[in-house]
Design a protein around this motif. Structure first.
Motif, PDB file in Angstrom:
ATOM      1  N   PHE A   1       0.963  -1.171  -0.086  1.00 46.85           N
ATOM      2  CA  PHE A   1       0.003  -0.081   0.160  1.00 46.85           C
ATOM      3  C   PHE A   1       0.913   1.305   0.078  1.00 46.85           C
ATOM      4  CE2 PHE A   1      -2.912  -3.177   1.478  1.00 46.85           C
ATOM      5  CZ  PHE A   1      -3.879  -2.996   1.080  1.00 46.85           C
ATOM      6  N   SER A   2       0.574   2.147  -0.785  1.00 45.68           N
ATOM      7  CA  SER A   2       1.249   3.522  -1.105  1.00 45.68           C
ATOM      8  C   SER A   2       0.428   4.581  -1.591  1.00 45.68           C
ATOM      9  CB  SER A   2       2.447   3.149  -1.849  1.00 45.68           C
ATOM     10  OG  SER A   2       1.801   3.369  -3.327  1.00 45.68           O
ATOM     11  N   PRO A   3       0.737   5.761  -1.575  1.00 44.84           N
ATOM     12  CA  PRO A   3       0.110   6.835  -2.184  1.00 44.84           C
ATOM     13  C   PRO A   3      -0.293   6.567  -3.528  1.00 44.84           C
ATOM     14  CG  PRO A   3       1.756   7.798  -0.813  1.00 44.84           C
ATOM     15  CD  PRO A   3       1.984   6.437  -1.014  1.00 44.84           C
ATOM     16  N   ASN A   4       0.125   5.564  -4.343  1.00 46.41           N
ATOM     17  CA  ASN A   4      -0.036   5.304  -5.880  1.00 46.41           C
ATOM     18  C   ASN A   4      -1.162   4.411  -5.823  1.00 46.41           C
ATOM     19  OD1 ASN A   4       1.871   7.128  -6.894  1.00 46.41           O
ATOM     20  ND2 ASN A   4       3.575   5.276  -6.505  1.00 46.41           N
ATOM     21  N   THR A   5      -1.557   3.893  -4.627  1.00 48.20           N
ATOM     22  CA  THR A   5      -2.427   2.531  -4.723  1.00 48.20           C
ATOM     23  C   THR A   5      -3.808   2.794  -5.233  1.00 48.20           C
ATOM     24  OG1 THR A   5      -1.037   1.346  -2.884  1.00 48.20           O
ATOM     25  CG2 THR A   5      -3.746   0.522  -3.139  1.00 48.20           C
ATOM     26  N   LEU A   6      -4.256   2.029  -6.059  1.00 48.76           N
ATOM     27  CA  LEU A   6      -5.500   2.149  -6.905  1.00 48.76           C
ATOM     28  C   LEU A   6      -6.264   0.715  -6.317  1.00 48.76           C
ATOM     29  CD1 LEU A   6      -7.682   3.309  -8.642  1.00 48.76           C
ATOM     30  CD2 LEU A   6      -6.938   1.883 -10.354  1.00 48.76           C
ATOM     31  N   ILE A   7      -7.358   0.957  -5.434  1.00 44.84           N
ATOM     32  CA  ILE A   7      -8.172  -0.446  -5.233  1.00 44.84           C
ATOM     33  C   ILE A   7      -9.350  -0.596  -5.890  1.00 44.84           C
ATOM     34  CG2 ILE A   7      -9.509  -1.277  -3.109  1.00 44.84           C
ATOM     35  CD1 ILE A   7      -6.683  -1.143  -2.573  1.00 44.84           C
ATOM     36  N   GLN A   8      -9.375  -1.537  -6.661  1.00 43.85           N
ATOM     37  CA  GLN A   8     -10.640  -2.088  -7.625  1.00 43.85           C
ATOM     38  C   GLN A   8     -11.428  -3.086  -7.046  1.00 43.85           C
ATOM     39  OE1 GLN A   8      -9.093  -2.205 -11.819  1.00 43.85           O
ATOM     40  NE2 GLN A   8      -7.044  -2.079 -10.786  1.00 43.85           N
ATOM     41  N   GLY A   9     -12.763  -2.890  -7.004  1.00 48.07           N
ATOM     42  CA  GLY A   9     -13.592  -3.917  -6.642  1.00 48.07           C
ATOM     43  C   GLY A   9     -14.702  -4.228  -7.492  1.00 48.07           C
ATOM     44  N   SER A  10     -15.089  -5.456  -7.503  1.00 48.02           N
ATOM     45  CA  SER A  10     -16.117  -6.018  -8.210  1.00 48.02           C
ATOM     46  C   SER A  10     -17.534  -5.895  -8.012  1.00 48.02           C
ATOM     47  CB  SER A  10     -16.083  -7.694  -8.217  1.00 48.02           C
ATOM     48  OG  SER A  10     -16.448  -8.131  -7.037  1.00 48.02           O
ATOM     49  N   PHE A  11     -17.753  -4.359  -7.220  1.00 49.83           N
ATOM     50  CA  PHE A  11     -18.793  -4.069  -6.590  1.00 49.83           C
ATOM     51  C   PHE A  11     -18.925  -2.553  -6.832  1.00 49.83           C
ATOM     52  CE2 PHE A  11     -15.653  -4.790  -3.443  1.00 49.83           C
ATOM     53  CZ  PHE A  11     -15.264  -3.481  -2.932  1.00 49.83           C
ATOM     54  N   PRO A  12     -20.089  -2.042  -6.831  1.00 51.83           N
ATOM     55  CA  PRO A  12     -20.098  -0.575  -7.370  1.00 51.83           C
ATOM     56  C   PRO A  12     -19.840   0.352  -6.263  1.00 51.83           C
ATOM     57  CG  PRO A  12     -22.322  -1.765  -7.552  1.00 51.83           C
ATOM     58  CD  PRO A  12     -21.318  -2.605  -6.610  1.00 51.83           C
TER      59      PRO A  12
END
Length: 210
Positions: free
Chosen positions: A67-78
């Motif tokens: 985890f870092s300031p560049n982190t993008l979290i993607q989910g399969s949920f809206p």
């Protein structure tokens, strides 16, 4: 009929899947539309959304260090108009922190989406709770041409969905969590005359746990 809606869920159906390190997950997503239509005078429409997803997982130290300031979290949920968020959406997040809290509102398609996300990764555990909600009154629409008597229908069906959570740093994936959840989808529609108007209502929900 505008009250007939389909639940917009970014969830992939699956017959089998690896649960990875996920220990617990749940979804409870509800949408509703209400149309109040006056004869020859259009319809006033009210939209309601409540989309909640939770996940708990065991993660390695290597994953936690990703985890870092560049982190993008993607989910399969809206997550409102998007299915992802960045840690930087928490204005108080600093490199080395092990949690984020995000509270903001995004206007998309004239709907105000309120986003509340909390995520913590510490001592080998990750916990996420994401909730998106919206209530919006829309402008007038022309009513359906058909004359509608009092009607009502309801359908409940079981299914399975994948709840996924992916961590990505500048296209370098460091976290991939997957949970197949047994869920049920419920759909109900009704139309009935009410005080000189016709009231249409449609509701759809999906709920389940891993």
């Amino acid at each position: 009929m505008k009250c007939l809606i389909t639940l917009v869920v970014l969830l992939a159906l699956a017959a089998t899947a690896s649960a990875g390190n996920v220990t617990k997950a749940s979804i409870k997503h509800q949408l509703s539309i209400k149309d109040n239509c006056l004869a020859g005078d259009g319809c006033a429409t009210a939209l309601g959304f409540s989309l909640t997803t939770t996940m708990e997982a065991d993660i390695t130290q290597l994953e936690a260090d990703g985890f870092s300031p560049n982190t993008l979290i993607q989910g399969s949920f809206p997550l409102g108009p998007s299915s992802s968020f960045r840690l930087s959406e928490d204005p108080n997040y600093l490199p080395g922190d092990t949690s984020v809290k995000i509270n903001n509102t995004t206007v998309f398609n004239n709907i105000a989406w309120k986003k509340t996300i909390s995520m913590r990764w510490d001592k080998g555990k990750l916990k996420l709770k994401a909730k998106i909600s919206a209530k919006q009154n829309l402008g007038n629409f022309s009513p359906d041409a058909e004359a509608i008597a009092k009607t009502q229908s309801k359908l409940v069906s079981p299914t399975q969905v994948l709840i996924t959570l992916i961590g990505d740093n500048l296209n370098d994936q460091f976290l991939n969590l997957v949970a197949p959840a047994a869920t049920s989808v419920s759909t109900s529609n009704s139309a009935k005359p009410k005080k000189g108007a016709t009231q249409f209502q449609s509701k759809q929900s999906i709920s389940g746990t891993f």
